[in-house]
Design a protein around this motif. Sequence first.
Motif, PDB file in Angstrom:
ATOM      1  N   HIS A  46       0.854  -1.192   0.000  1.00 25.45           N
ATOM      2  CA  HIS A  46       0.000   0.000   0.000  1.00 25.45           C
ATOM      3  C   HIS A  46       0.887   1.238   0.000  1.00 25.45           C
ATOM      4  CE1 HIS A  46      -3.371   2.436   2.235  1.00 25.45           C
ATOM      5  NE2 HIS A  46      -3.006   2.975   1.087  1.00 25.45           N
ATOM      6  N   VAL A 102      -1.959  -1.334  -3.826  1.00 28.68           N
ATOM      7  CA  VAL A 102      -3.048  -0.358  -3.772  1.00 28.68           C
ATOM      8  C   VAL A 102      -2.405   0.996  -3.482  1.00 28.68           C
ATOM      9  CG1 VAL A 102      -4.972  -1.846  -3.136  1.00 28.68           C
ATOM     10  CG2 VAL A 102      -3.457  -0.981  -1.354  1.00 28.68           C
ATOM     11  N   THR A 149      -3.162   5.266  -2.382  1.00 30.38           N
ATOM     12  CA  THR A 149      -4.079   6.298  -1.910  1.00 30.38           C
ATOM     13  C   THR A 149      -3.421   7.659  -2.042  1.00 30.38           C
ATOM     14  OG1 THR A 149      -3.323   5.886   0.373  1.00 30.38           O
ATOM     15  CG2 THR A 149      -5.396   4.876  -0.297  1.00 30.38           C
ATOM     16  N   GLN A 209      -8.837   0.562   5.892  1.00 31.50           N
ATOM     17  CA  GLN A 209      -9.895   0.061   5.010  1.00 31.50           C
ATOM     18  C   GLN A 209      -9.331  -0.315   3.640  1.00 31.50           C
ATOM     19  OE1 GLN A 209     -12.718  -0.801   6.732  1.00 31.50           O
ATOM     20  NE2 GLN A 209     -14.084   0.512   5.562  1.00 31.50           N
ATOM     21  N   VAL A 210      -8.442   0.530   3.120  1.00 28.28           N
ATOM     22  CA  VAL A 210      -7.904   0.286   1.778  1.00 28.28           C
ATOM     23  C   VAL A 210      -6.998  -0.935   1.763  1.00 28.28           C
ATOM     24  CG1 VAL A 210      -6.392   1.218  -0.031  1.00 28.28           C
ATOM     25  CG2 VAL A 210      -8.119   2.688   1.035  1.00 28.28           C
ATOM     26  N   GLY A 225      -9.362  -2.820  -0.286  1.00 35.11           N
ATOM     27  CA  GLY A 225      -9.200  -2.184  -1.587  1.00 35.11           C
ATOM     28  C   GLY A 225      -8.881  -3.179  -2.685  1.00 35.11           C
ATOM     29  N   TYR A 262      -7.287   5.074  -4.526  1.00 33.94           N
ATOM     30  CA  TYR A 262      -8.414   5.648  -3.788  1.00 33.94           C
ATOM     31  C   TYR A 262      -8.006   7.021  -3.257  1.00 33.94           C
ATOM     32  CZ  TYR A 262     -10.279   0.911  -3.910  1.00 33.94           C
ATOM     33  OH  TYR A 262     -10.749  -0.311  -4.330  1.00 33.94           O
ATOM     34  N   ILE A 294     -13.917   5.872  -2.608  1.00 31.81           N
ATOM     35  CA  ILE A 294     -13.675   5.150  -1.358  1.00 31.81           C
ATOM     36  C   ILE A 294     -14.954   5.061  -0.529  1.00 31.81           C
ATOM     37  CG2 ILE A 294     -12.886   7.197  -0.067  1.00 31.81           C
ATOM     38  CD1 ILE A 294     -10.877   5.365   1.352  1.00 31.81           C
ATOM     39  N   LEU A 305     -15.790   1.192  -0.310  1.00 36.76           N
ATOM     40  CA  LEU A 305     -15.311   0.704   0.979  1.00 36.76           C
ATOM     41  C   LEU A 305     -16.117   1.212   2.164  1.00 36.76           C
ATOM     42  CD1 LEU A 305     -11.454   1.000   0.381  1.00 36.76           C
ATOM     43  CD2 LEU A 305     -13.001  -0.861  -0.229  1.00 36.76           C
TER      44      LEU A 305
END
Length: 359
Positions: A130, A183, A185, A238-239, A243, A249, A308, A312
């Motif tokens: 991430h 992933v 963000t 959460q991601v 994700g 996101y 998001i 999510l």
Amino acid sequence: MKTIIVTGGAGFIGSALVRHLILDTANRVINVDKLTYAGNLASLREIAGNDRHHFEQRDIRDLTAMTAIFNRYRPDAVMHLAAESHVDRSIDNSAEFMTTNIMGTHTLLEAARHYWRHLPSERRAGFRFHHISTDEVYGDLGETGSGFEETTPYAPSSPYAASKAGSDHLVRAWHRTYGLPVVLTNCSNNYGPYHFPEKLIPLTILNALEGKPLPVYGQGQQVRDWLFVEDHARALLQVVEKGRVGETYNIGGNNEKKNIEVVHSICDILEDIAPTRPAGVTHFRDLITHVNDRPGHDVRYAINARKIRRELGWTPRETFESGLLKTVQWYIANGQWCQAAQSGKYNRERLGLIIEEHS
């Protein structure tokens, strides 16, 4: 219980994430931080001694050290926040931003890729890398228009933003070329407790309490979308947990404010709750001082966080008003942390925590 490597876990956002992972989940955290000027182990006092928190003072640019950490702790995920992040510093000295944000990310990606390739098939499928980035990669939004979306073209304005854009591209390339499950963000401006005092909100609070000038770039018309750091930490978890692999996101607080409005709000809160008023100060707003604008200063950033929220189920819990009040109250109540951060004392003494974590 999962094992998660968090890089930059002694920084502002990183420490909020580490505290959330330890206090609110059963996960084990491997906290990797070089402890530059912005890394502060005092931000982790709430979890000092917790047997699920392991601190490693290492540089993400050191491939040997990163490989050893992967092999020793056998993580299920990496949450990569370690970065040089201050725009003004990047304008004055861009080299450190390039080596840390770009080459450091490259080193971490390679260590993660080689580790991931040799995992059993079930663990390979569940592994995540991430990468946590910024809305500044998108450049200047302009005075009108909707917020940045995940498909907005990159147009960075500062050396800092360019270095983060470069690291974003590396992460996507390692997914496309090598299949590394990633992933990403991109977040808006964070604020909250434990924020290093050179940034706008903590600097304004602390200067006001000391009766010092409150510097505002230009007329303070630059607009930012403000996100309470603890809301951001929840979103990051959460991601990494839910994700979709390969997706980006955007995370925002849905709180667009002009810089001058932020400073005014802080002054107004202090009028009500400041324990004392500095000598010679009648109103905190009288301390506002307009200074020359920074080169290449973007007019407006704003995040469209529909994706998001839709995929999510994440939304911020704090409004700007509630989050800012909590932030001002925290800085008033934590003068010792603030003094140590401003002096650099925490970095020299390490507060005894490194020895404690390695014992």
